[in-house]
Scaffold this motif. Structure first.
Motif, PDB file in Angstrom:
ATOM      1  N   PRO A  98       0.813  -1.234   0.000  1.00  0.00           N
ATOM      2  CA  PRO A  98       0.000   0.000   0.000  1.00  0.00           C
ATOM      3  C   PRO A  98       0.845   1.281   0.000  1.00  0.00           C
ATOM      4  O   PRO A  98       0.896   2.025   0.994  1.00  0.00           O
ATOM      5  N   TYR A  99       1.504   1.538  -1.112  1.00  0.00           N
ATOM      6  CA  TYR A  99       2.385   2.707  -1.212  1.00  0.00           C
ATOM      7  C   TYR A  99       1.655   4.001  -0.840  1.00  0.00           C
ATOM      8  O   TYR A  99       2.164   4.820  -0.062  1.00  0.00           O
ATOM      9  N   ALA A 100       0.474   4.203  -1.396  1.00  0.00           N
ATOM     10  CA  ALA A 100      -0.258   5.454  -1.163  1.00  0.00           C
ATOM     11  C   ALA A 100      -0.622   5.606   0.306  1.00  0.00           C
ATOM     12  O   ALA A 100      -0.489   6.692   0.884  1.00  0.00           O
ATOM     13  N   ALA A 101      -1.072   4.526   0.926  1.00  0.00           N
ATOM     14  CA  ALA A 101      -1.508   4.599   2.328  1.00  0.00           C
ATOM     15  C   ALA A 101      -0.358   4.954   3.264  1.00  0.00           C
ATOM     16  O   ALA A 101      -0.549   5.706   4.228  1.00  0.00           O
ATOM     17  N   VAL A 102       0.853   4.447   2.970  1.00  0.00           N
ATOM     18  CA  VAL A 102       1.976   4.751   3.848  1.00  0.00           C
ATOM     19  C   VAL A 102       2.714   6.014   3.416  1.00  0.00           C
ATOM     20  O   VAL A 102       3.631   6.467   4.107  1.00  0.00           O
ATOM     21  N   GLY A 103       2.333   6.560   2.276  1.00  0.00           N
ATOM     22  CA  GLY A 103       2.865   7.856   1.853  1.00  0.00           C
ATOM     23  C   GLY A 103       4.220   7.820   1.180  1.00  0.00           C
ATOM     24  O   GLY A 103       5.012   8.747   1.343  1.00  0.00           O
ATOM     25  N   ILE A 104       4.492   6.747   0.417  1.00  0.00           N
ATOM     26  CA  ILE A 104       5.754   6.686  -0.318  1.00  0.00           C
ATOM     27  C   ILE A 104       5.470   6.364  -1.784  1.00  0.00           C
ATOM     28  O   ILE A 104       4.453   5.748  -2.100  1.00  0.00           O
ATOM     29  N   PRO A 105       6.363   6.784  -2.685  1.00  0.00           N
ATOM     30  CA  PRO A 105       6.153   6.502  -4.110  1.00  0.00           C
ATOM     31  C   PRO A 105       6.474   5.044  -4.448  1.00  0.00           C
ATOM     32  O   PRO A 105       7.166   4.357  -3.703  1.00  0.00           O
ATOM     33  N   ARG A 106       5.974   4.599  -5.601  1.00  0.00           N
ATOM     34  CA  ARG A 106       6.206   3.219  -6.024  1.00  0.00           C
ATOM     35  C   ARG A 106       7.682   2.959  -6.328  1.00  0.00           C
ATOM     36  O   ARG A 106       8.124   1.814  -6.318  1.00  0.00           O
TER      37      ARG A 106
END
Length: 203
Positions: free
Chosen positions: A158-166
């Motif tokens: 869950p990249y978006a949920a943890v706030g980091i880019p792919r």
């Protein structure tokens, strides 16, 4: 029991280990005195075992409530018939944290002449035992091989949920694998890393 009391009971006097590790292991690094100086005693794992034929120190999985020294001495007696009373524990070298999720705790011990007279490898576990002078390891540089530890992150992370880019720069690592050849035996991996640490501290 309150939360604070539960934490006190869990961590008060707690000896830190590896977070999440299911098992701990200990090995005895047996020193033996010969006329030409100190030797390290090794064993070759029986062919029917996992990693059969590999050179290692005597040891195995630590039981609940067991110290590293207790485990190493117990396993040495089971594998080589050397009783704990014939081993003087000298100390505990640095442990190794395996990528497979366990700590390997070395215990340095001096085996008496009486202990060596008791030496009888258990055929179900040990194919043979042999010694190598510590001077050999001091005088002979090991071959060094390296391999990369590469992260393999699932696509569903869950990249978006943890706030980091792919394209987040996940940590990478590298492991060194030392290898020594001695009279038809190959000493390598974690056993060689522990050996190198012991030899280095005799200079």
């Amino acid at each position: 029991m309150g939360e604070l009391e539960a934490l006190r009971r869990r961590y008060g006097g707690h000896e830190p280990g590896l977070l999440g590790a299911r098992h701990g292991y200990a090995v005895l690094c047996p020193l033996v005195e010969f006329p030409d100086g100190l030797h390290l005693l090794y064993e070759v794992r029986a062919a029917n075992l996992r990693q059969g034929g590999e050179v290692c120190f005597p040891g195995g999985r630590m039981e609940a409530g067991e110290s590293a020294a207790d485990c190493a001495l117990r396993e040495t007696e089971e594998e080589l018939s050397i009783p704990p009373s014939a081993v003087t524990v000298l100390g505990t070298p640095d442990f190794i944290c395996s990528q497979r999720g366990f700590l390997l705790r070395p215990v340095l011990g001096l085996v008496s002449a009486a202990g060596m007279a008791c030496l009888r490898p258990a055929p179900a576990e040990v194919a043979e035992a042999f010694t190598v002078p510590l001077a050999f390891f001091r005088d002979t540089a090991p071959e060094i091989y390296r391999y990369e530890l590469l992260p393999q992150v699932p696509e569903s992370f869950p990249y978006a949920a943890v706030g980091i880019p792919r394209d987040y720069p996940w940590a990478r690592g590298q492991t060194e694998v030392p290898v020594w050849h001695y009279r038809g035996h190959v000493i390598w991996g974690m056993t060689a890393r522990i050996t190198a640490d012991i030899a280095r501290n005799t200079e």
